[in-house]
Design an enzyme around this catalytic site. Structure first.
Site, PDB file in Angstrom:
ATOM      1  N   SER A  99       0.814  -1.210   0.000  1.00  0.00           N
ATOM      2  CA  SER A  99       0.000   0.000   0.000  1.00  0.00           C
ATOM      3  C   SER A  99       0.850   1.263   0.000  1.00  0.00           C
ATOM      4  CB  SER A  99      -0.967  -0.044   1.186  1.00  0.00           C
ATOM      5  OG  SER A  99      -1.894   1.002   1.147  1.00  0.00           O
ATOM      6  N   ASP A 235      -1.177   1.212  -4.095  1.00  0.00           N
ATOM      7  CA  ASP A 235      -2.021   0.174  -4.696  1.00  0.00           C
ATOM      8  C   ASP A 235      -3.370   0.694  -5.154  1.00  0.00           C
ATOM      9  OD1 ASP A 235      -3.041   0.449  -2.073  1.00  0.00           O
ATOM     10  OD2 ASP A 235      -3.735  -1.619  -2.034  1.00  0.00           O
TER      11      ASP A 235
END
Length: 441
Positions: A99, A235
């Site tokens: 992330s 992401d």
């Protein structure tokens, strides 16, 4: 029982460390495949980290050893993998990503066949199935599929054709998974896109760009005289915005303006908005004044989604920029969130600098202290006393939130109160208590 490896959002850590390595990824793939019944397919996407392809291959080997057929989607945003898992009838969705973390980290998160993230109980069950060593994978080639276009088509359907003709938008894709999706959608809708963080090389994801670092975005919006700025994380499941004046909007502001617009239009299901304990108290006040209700969960977008499902809500999210519009996407989607805000801008004719005024935030300050050990909070005597005294002093005019990060060795502090000096003083007091109770690095 407490989970050992899974945190707030999957398993995450430094690549090559004790958890995020090829051996563990293969073991985890086998355990997840076994938990899922050992049949069907698993769609595997990843972000642009240099370690992603290696880890994805290891997860695929573990899944195949368990009887699940892996299908590689290669670099694709997390929400696109979640959507494809649901629409393609897959047994599992897997995303290899850390992330917003730096490129040296990586991680693995799973989606059920519904496109929804797994529950704590599901992850605990997977951990119980971890074999001591990787299992031999069945031989055979790994299938690769390109499912980018269906995701683009679903996003394009949110606005009329050429709806953004004449719009200049600055877009920061964090050198991550959205580099080939978000700019494509905005351009097909007619926008002129000024790109930032759009040259991934495997080592630069989130490096001074993206939703965690909006300073460059804000400056560029003003310099380019753009209508707005949009920033994703590595992401693509987060969205942070910047108005035409260069002011940054966080998830609370995005959620509030979307909720109030949907309330007026009668589209906010149950008149409920779901947020986490991290969101500013001003969100509650704004939504209540418009006739809606705010419901709160623990930090983590999957807890927001679980509460949304339980309450029949269709909008929820986090102040960090996870925005879940469940009528469109089964998980947080930074591109969908941006398009939804643009939809409000088009419907009202108002610039983002005006729309953001619907939220009047309570003064808030936060801190994240890196700690050597996550000792139980209830065992921290000085911090416990400081929290009680600060909260007593604020009464109903403020609050204190203290929690460990689910993905990092950090203790996070949040203080809201009646005015900034009181909040700053309270935060300093809490930090001093933490340093007295814990080894802060």
């Amino acid at each position: 029982m407490k989970r050992q490896y899974f945190g707030t959002d999957g398993v995450r850590g430094p690549f090559g460390g004790p958890v995020i390595n090829v051996s563990f990824a293969a073991r985890l793939g086998f355990a997840a495949g076994t938990w899922a019944g050992g049949k069907g397919t698993a769609l595997i996407g990843r972000d642009t980290r240099g370690s992603g392809e290696t880890l994805a291959a290891a997860v695929a080997a573990g899944l195949r050893a368990a009887g699940i057929e892996p299908v590689m989607l290669d670099v694709l945003p997390t929400p696109a993998v979640a959507r494809a898992t649901r629409t393609q009838g897959a047994t599992l969705g897997v995303v290899v990503t850390a992330s917003h973390n730096p490129a040296s980290d990586n991680g693995i998160k799973f989606f059920a066949g519904t496109g929804i993230k797994l529950t704590d109980a599901d992850e605990l069950a997977i951990e119980a199935l971890l074999p001591p060593d990787p299992r031999p994978a069945r031989p055979g080639p790994i299938v690769h599929r390109n499912l980018r276009e269906p995701y683009l088509a679903a996003a394009l359907a949110l606005l009329p054709a050429q709806a953004l003709a004449g719009w200049r938008i600055v877009l920061d894709t964090a050198h991550g998974a959205t580099c080939a999706t978000s700019p494509e959608v905005l351009r097909r809708l007619g926008a002129e896109v000024v790109g930032i963080g759009d040259a991934p090389n495997g080592r630069n994801i989130n490096d001074g760009v993206g939703s965690e670092h909006p300073e460059q975005l804000a400056a560029r919006v003003v310099a380019e005289n753009a209508r707005l700025g949009v920033a994703h994380d590595g992401d693509g499941d987060r969205c942070i915005l910047c108005d035409e004046r260069g002011a940054v909007l966080d998830g609370d502001e995005i959620l509030t303006l979307l909720a109030l617009h949907d309330l007026r239009a009668g589209r906010l299901a149950g008149r409920k908005l779901v947020v986490t304990v991290q969101s500013n108290l001003g969100v509650d006040a704004a939504v209540a004044a418009a006739g809606g209700t705010v419901l709160r969960t623990d930090v983590g977008d999957r807890y927001v989604i679980e509460r949304m499902q339980a309450e029949g809500a269709n909008l929820g999210g986090e102040s960090s920029g996870h925005i879940i519009c469940s009528d469109v996407s089964p998980t947080g989607d930074g591109l969908v969130a941006a398009l939804k805000v643009i939809e409000v801008m088009r419907a009202t004719g108002q610039p983002l600098s005006e729309l953001r005024r619907v939220l009047r935030k309570f003064p808030q300050r936060t801190a994240a202290l890196k700690v050597r050990e996550k000792k139980p909070l209830e065992s921290l005597a000085r911090l416990t006393q400081a929290i009680a005294e600060v909260q007593s002093g604020f009464g109903s005019a403020g609050r204190v939130l203290v929690r460990y990060s689910g993905t990092e060795a950090k203790l996070r502090l949040l203080v809201e109160g009646p005015d900034d000096p009181a909040v700053a003083s309270a935060l300093a007091r809490l930090e001093a208590a933490v340093r007295a109770d814990l080894d802060v690095l």
